[in-house]
Write a protein that holds these residues in place. Structure first.
Motif, short mmCIF file in Angstrom:
data_model
loop_
_atom_site.label_atom_id
_atom_site.label_comp_id
_atom_site.label_asym_id
_atom_site.label_seq_id
_atom_site.Cartn_x
_atom_site.Cartn_y
_atom_site.Cartn_z
N ARG A 1 5.53 -66.45 -50.40
CA ARG A 1 5.32 -65.74 -49.13
C ARG A 1 4.26 -64.65 -49.29
O ARG A 1 3.39 -64.49 -48.44
CB ARG A 1 6.66 -65.15 -48.67
CG ARG A 1 6.59 -64.41 -47.38
CD ARG A 1 6.77 -65.34 -46.22
NE ARG A 1 6.56 -64.59 -44.99
CZ ARG A 1 6.46 -65.13 -43.83
NH1 ARG A 1 6.56 -66.42 -43.70
NH2 ARG A 1 6.26 -64.41 -42.77
N ARG A 2 4.33 -63.93 -50.41
CA ARG A 2 3.36 -62.85 -50.67
C ARG A 2 1.96 -63.44 -50.84
O ARG A 2 0.99 -62.89 -50.33
CB ARG A 2 3.79 -62.06 -51.90
CG ARG A 2 3.04 -60.78 -52.11
CD ARG A 2 3.63 -59.87 -53.19
NE ARG A 2 3.94 -60.55 -54.45
CZ ARG A 2 5.18 -60.84 -54.88
NH1 ARG A 2 6.23 -60.51 -54.16
NH2 ARG A 2 5.37 -61.46 -56.03
N GLU B 1 0.84 -64.75 -47.28
CA GLU B 1 1.24 -63.92 -46.14
C GLU B 1 0.15 -63.81 -45.08
O GLU B 1 0.40 -64.00 -43.89
CB GLU B 1 1.65 -62.53 -46.62
CG GLU B 1 2.23 -61.68 -45.51
CD GLU B 1 2.88 -60.41 -46.06
OE1 GLU B 1 3.47 -59.70 -45.26
OE2 GLU B 1 2.77 -60.15 -47.27
N GLU C 1 8.57 -70.95 -58.68
CA GLU C 1 8.36 -69.56 -58.28
C GLU C 1 9.29 -69.28 -57.11
O GLU C 1 9.52 -70.16 -56.27
CB GLU C 1 6.91 -69.33 -57.84
CG GLU C 1 5.88 -69.47 -58.94
CD GLU C 1 5.94 -68.34 -59.96
OE1 GLU C 1 6.42 -67.24 -59.60
OE2 GLU C 1 5.50 -68.57 -61.10
N PRO C 2 9.79 -68.05 -57.00
CA PRO C 2 10.66 -67.74 -55.87
C PRO C 2 9.89 -67.75 -54.55
O PRO C 2 8.67 -67.58 -54.50
CB PRO C 2 11.18 -66.34 -56.19
CG PRO C 2 10.35 -65.81 -57.29
CD PRO C 2 9.65 -66.96 -57.94
N HIS C 3 10.63 -67.96 -53.48
CA HIS C 3 10.04 -67.99 -52.14
C HIS C 3 9.27 -66.70 -51.85
O HIS C 3 8.21 -66.73 -51.23
CB HIS C 3 11.14 -68.21 -51.10
CG HIS C 3 10.63 -68.20 -49.70
ND1 HIS C 3 10.66 -67.09 -48.91
CD2 HIS C 3 10.05 -69.18 -48.96
CE1 HIS C 3 10.13 -67.38 -47.73
NE2 HIS C 3 9.76 -68.65 -47.74
N SER C 4 9.79 -65.58 -52.30
CA SER C 4 9.13 -64.29 -52.03
C SER C 4 7.73 -64.25 -52.63
O SER C 4 6.82 -63.68 -52.04
CB SER C 4 9.98 -63.13 -52.57
OG SER C 4 10.20 -63.28 -53.96
N THR C 5 7.53 -64.87 -53.78
CA THR C 5 6.20 -64.91 -54.40
C THR C 5 5.25 -65.76 -53.56
O THR C 5 4.11 -65.36 -53.30
CB THR C 5 6.29 -65.48 -55.83
OG1 THR C 5 7.17 -64.66 -56.59
CG2 THR C 5 4.93 -65.52 -56.49
#
Length: 110
Positions: free
Chosen positions: A77-78, A81, A71-75
């Motif tokens: 992080r979300r 969070e 999974e991408p880092h942004s996922t």
């Protein structure tokens, strides 16, 4: 419980700063050599201090990555969070460099 972690980390950080300050003034090469030998003796692989459950989790993560299940880092992080924000507010800010350790100790927000 999380607040206790921040306090404990602050106490450990204070001890580390005291050691850094002491080491920076230490001129006895015998003591320095003994400390280096102690450090070498006490150094151990982090894997040896990880629980069996954590090892299985790490190994599963490696297997997932090897199989392209990423999974991408942004996922990530979300998903985490809120927890990340709580940790940033609770834990003391660590020095960015050893010289920063000689400044005032960090304040802990509870």
């Amino acid at each position: 419980m999380i607040a206790n972690i921040g306090i404990m980390d602050s106490q450990v950080l204070d001890k580390k700063i005291d050691l850094i300050q002491w080491l920076s003034t230490l001129e006895d090469s015998v003591v320095i050599d003994k400390l280096l030998k102690f450090r070498q003796k006490e150094s151990r692989d982090w894997w040896d201090s990880v629980s069996a459950e954590e090892k299985l989790s790490i190994e599963k993560g490696i297997q997932d990555a090897d199989n392209g299940k990423l999974e991408p880092h942004s996922t990530a992080r979300r998903l985490y969070e809120k927890w990340l924000e709580e940790m940033e507010n609770i834990l003391p800010k660590l020095p960015k460099s050893p010289m920063d350790a000689f400044q005032k100790p960090p304040k802990i927000r509870l």
